[in-house]
Design a protein around this motif. Structure first.
Motif, short mmCIF file in Angstrom:
data_model
loop_
_atom_site.label_atom_id
_atom_site.label_comp_id
_atom_site.label_asym_id
_atom_site.label_seq_id
_atom_site.Cartn_x
_atom_site.Cartn_y
_atom_site.Cartn_z
N UNK A 19 0.79 -1.47 0.23
CA UNK A 19 0.15 0.14 0.16
C UNK A 19 0.89 1.72 -0.58
N UNK A 20 1.76 1.04 0.65
CA UNK A 20 2.59 2.33 0.88
C UNK A 20 3.81 2.70 -0.71
N UNK A 21 3.95 1.16 -1.08
CA UNK A 21 4.17 1.89 -2.22
C UNK A 21 3.66 1.87 -3.42
N UNK A 22 2.31 1.43 -3.09
CA UNK A 22 1.60 2.10 -5.11
C UNK A 22 0.71 3.44 -4.33
N UNK A 23 0.75 4.16 -3.08
CA UNK A 23 0.45 5.29 -2.82
C UNK A 23 1.58 6.29 -2.31
N UNK A 66 -2.89 -3.31 -14.68
CA UNK A 66 -2.80 -2.18 -15.78
C UNK A 66 -2.53 -0.46 -15.49
N UNK A 67 -3.05 -0.65 -14.36
CA UNK A 67 -2.93 1.31 -13.87
C UNK A 67 -1.40 1.23 -13.14
N UNK A 68 -0.62 -0.14 -13.28
CA UNK A 68 0.76 0.42 -12.74
C UNK A 68 1.06 0.23 -11.16
N UNK A 69 -0.56 0.06 -10.44
CA UNK A 69 -0.07 -0.54 -8.92
C UNK A 69 -0.04 -2.13 -8.75
N UNK A 70 0.65 -2.53 -7.70
CA UNK A 70 1.31 -3.73 -7.60
C UNK A 70 0.34 -4.08 -6.50
#
Length: 75
Positions: A19-23, A66-70
């Motif tokens: 969550x921290x990596x994505x945000x 597809x949106x680039x998040x993991x």
């Protein structure tokens, strides 16, 4: 995977890290607290590809959306 304190990562901790990596914004204090191995793995993960990360409770599948998040399957 080992965290910044040298301890094995648990699934709830991995969920928080993702969550921290994505945000998170690179260079922020929160992003700097992420395990270096996780950042390396997530940065190298191509769109639509998957990889596995070992936690205390077992393996977790990570995939780049597809949106680039993991996303982590099994968390």
């Amino acid at each position: 995977m080992i965290d910044q304190n040298g301890k094995p990562v648990t699934k709830p901790a991995l969920k928080t890290y993702l969550a921290t990596y994505n945000a998170g914004v690179r260079g922020s204090k929160e992003f700097g607290a992420l395990p270096r191995a996780l950042i390396t793995i997530c940065d190298a993960l191509a769109l639509g590809k998957t990889t596995y990360v070992k936690c205390v409770e077992g393996q977790v599948q990570l995939s780049r959306r597809k949106d680039g998040t993991v996303a982590g399957n099994g968390l």
